[in-house]
Design an enzyme around this catalytic site. Structure first.
Site, PDB file in Angstrom:
ATOM      1  N   GLU A 268      11.864  20.320  58.873  1.00  0.00           N
ATOM      2  CA  GLU A 268      10.803  21.321  58.741  1.00  0.00           C
ATOM      3  C   GLU A 268       9.812  21.061  59.856  1.00  0.00           C
ATOM      4  OE1 GLU A 268       6.979  21.952  56.225  1.00  0.00           O
ATOM      5  OE2 GLU A 268       8.686  22.454  54.925  1.00  0.00           O
ATOM      6  N   CYS A 302       1.707  22.944  56.979  1.00  0.00           N
ATOM      7  CA  CYS A 302       2.760  23.646  57.720  1.00  0.00           C
ATOM      8  C   CYS A 302       2.797  25.135  57.401  1.00  0.00           C
ATOM      9  CB  CYS A 302       4.112  23.021  57.399  1.00  0.00           C
ATOM     10  SG  CYS A 302       4.230  21.266  57.776  1.00  0.00           S
TER      11      CYS A 302
END
Length: 537
Positions: A268, A302
């Site tokens: 990720e 994120c």
């Protein structure tokens, strides 16, 4: 764990008040680091004041082989336990995490500088993940039966085995969610884990290690190593699978090394996450949601929104409602729930935010609110910031800022909004706000992002733990959560069984079922033609 007097310090009267942890508690946690007795240390600092927290021992690449050997020995015993015993540990993790949340909330805030409400989101997320896999792991890991080429006499079973030893490289910004949250499915599947903690947030993950032990996880099934890129990269030489959360640049280097070693990875990486506000919204509802989506953990998430595309029909009303709410945010240090937003995590992160904003303003962007350091609150505080008229060639328009900064852009239609949202190398997360949820779902399917939430921000994506969550394009590949997050730490095995091959009345020709090589093509040809006609899979 934290002293009672460290609740909330009034920055006007005590701007550099030190947040103190009990020395015995800190020493007990640091003793859990995989490191030699003469290990070098890295001093962590609290973003609230810049004061030192602890001298954290650093793992070296030379410490990893022994840790991996212990992990492999522990994994064999752990994988042999019944699945119900493994999932019972996850159930106890859920319970203990909620019972002891006050301690880990203090640690999270002291190490990351985030507001307590944002720290609690990590607690709630990991408890949710623990509960989910405690309940669903049996279904996810159950053998799957499939037909063989001759269904009456052959069948296949698809089995999932733990890969062995898994590396989890956790970032500094969400240590609980992106550390322990990734450990749990790997452990449920029967793996051992080498968990790499960033020195800045090592205490939180060491506290998690203690929690796992108290929940009944055997020694060495999870071990915590602390260090920088050398340790994270070094783990690849000793594991069978790795998950990495971090920047796109660092993730590409990590993936390249994993490819050389043949280690599968889940990544990720960075994002430049967009939001679209359609013309049919209640602007107050959308503005409230946008504030949550943009400023969680001071934008150091994120999935934080950094670009908002607003339909021209509601641009003025939404902008007014949004900016008004941003100006009302309570920004302050403190170990309680009175603050809406905390600090940036480091001087380096503050420098990036300042550079992006100054570059945009210098190129013609307009500041609607914020765009200033709040040194009156602490060394790395930055006011929540809203910009407009950001030029396309500004760094803030293309690069991930990872701070409390968002840019507004007008659009005239859904098509223009989707095109603008997709105009980036990243594809991690997006949000769409519209009163017509069917319209929102249709638009979401056109957005190039691993997750899109309609009428909510990042909490909607993290809360749906049964669904996979990952990135596309330069934002990574693979996913956490759901069956996919668990399956990533398993290997597949297909076992095919043919029955009747040893029947006593079959001719002893040496051929299966007594049929020669010249007969099999004829039989299978007719069989395949029949299955095609019957449309059987």
């Amino acid at each position: 764990m934290a002293h009672e007097h460290a609740d909330l310090h009034d920055p006007e009267t005590d701007p550099l008040a030190t947040y103190v942890l009990e020395p015995d508690d800190v020493r007990s946690l640091l003793a859990r680091v995989v490191a030699g007795p003469a290990a070098a240390t890295s001093t962590s600092h609290t973003p609230f004041t810049g004061a030192p927290i602890a001298a954290v021992p650093l793992t070296t690449p030379d410490d990893l082989p022994a840790a991996a050997r212990r992990a492999r020995a522990a994994q064999r015993t752990w994988a042999a336990r019944p699945l119900r015993e493994r999932t019972a540990v996850l159930g106890r993790v859920h319970d203990l995490l909620l019972e002891r949340q006050s301690d880990v909330l203090d640690l999270l805030q002291i190490e990351t500088g985030k507001a307590r409400g944002h720290a609690w989101e990590e607690v709630g997320d990991v408890a949710n993940v623990a509960r989910h896999y405690a309940v669903r792991a049996r279904r996810y890991l159950a053998p799957r039966r499939e037909a063989g080429v001759l269904p009456l006499v052959s069948s296949a079973r698809v089995l999932r085995h733990p890969v062995g030893v898994v590396a989890v490289v956790a970032p500094w910004n969400y240590p609980l969610t992106l550390g322990l949250g990734d450990v749990l499915p790997a452990v449920a599947a029967g793996n051992a884990v080498l968990l790499r903690a960033d020195p800045r947030t090592a205490l939180t993950l060491l506290w998690c290690h203690e929690l796992l032990e108290d929940a009944g996880l055997p020694a060495d099934v999870v071990q915590v190593v602390v260090g920088g890129p050398d340790v994270g990269m070094g783990l690849l030489e000793h594991v069978d699978h790795a998950s990495f959360t971090g920047s796109t640049a660092a993730g590409r280097v990590f993936a390249a090394r994993a490819g050389e070693l043949g280690v599968p990875v889940v990544l990720e990486l960075g994002g430049k996450n967009p939001m679209y506000v359609a013309e049919d919204v209640d602007v107050d509802v959308a503005a409230e949601g946008a504030v949550r989506a943009c400023f969680g953990s001071a934008g150091q998430l994120c999935l934080s929104i950094e670009r908002i595309y607003v339909h021209e029909a509601v641009r003025r009303d939404f902008t007014d409602a949004f900016v008004r709410r941003v100006r009302q945010l309570r920004v302050a240090p403190g170990l309680d729930y009175r603050s809406d937003m905390g600090s940036l995590a480091s001087a380096a992160q503050l420098a990036t935010v300042v550079e992006h904003v100054e570059d945009a303003v210098g190129l013609g962007a307009t500041v609607l609110t914020g765009a200033e350091q709040r040194t009156d609150l602490g060394p790395w505080f930055y006011a929540p910031t809203v910009l407009t008229d950001v030029p396309e060639h500004a760094r803030l328009a293309r690069e991930e800022t990872f701070g409390p900064v968002v840019a507004l852009y007008p659009v005239a239609s859904d098509d223009e909004a989707v095109a603008a949202m997709n105009d980036t190398e990243h594809g991690l997360f997006a949000s769409i706000w519209t009163a017509d949820t069917r319209r929102g779902a249709r638009l979401a399917a056109r957005v190039q992002a691993g997750a899109v939430v309609v009428n909510e921000g990042y909490a909607g994506a993290y809360g749906a733990v049964a669904a996979p969550l990952g990135g596309t394009k330069a934002s990574g590949f693979g996913a956490r959560h759901g069956r996919e997050g668990l399956w990533a730490t398993t290997s597949l095995q297909t076992v095919v069984v043919h029955r009747g091959a040893h029947g006593g009345r079959l001719p002893r020709t040496g051929h299966v079922y007594g049929l020669g090589h010249h007969v099999w093509p004829q039989v299978l040809t007719r069989w395949l033609e029949l299955r095609r006609a019957l449309r059987t899979p």
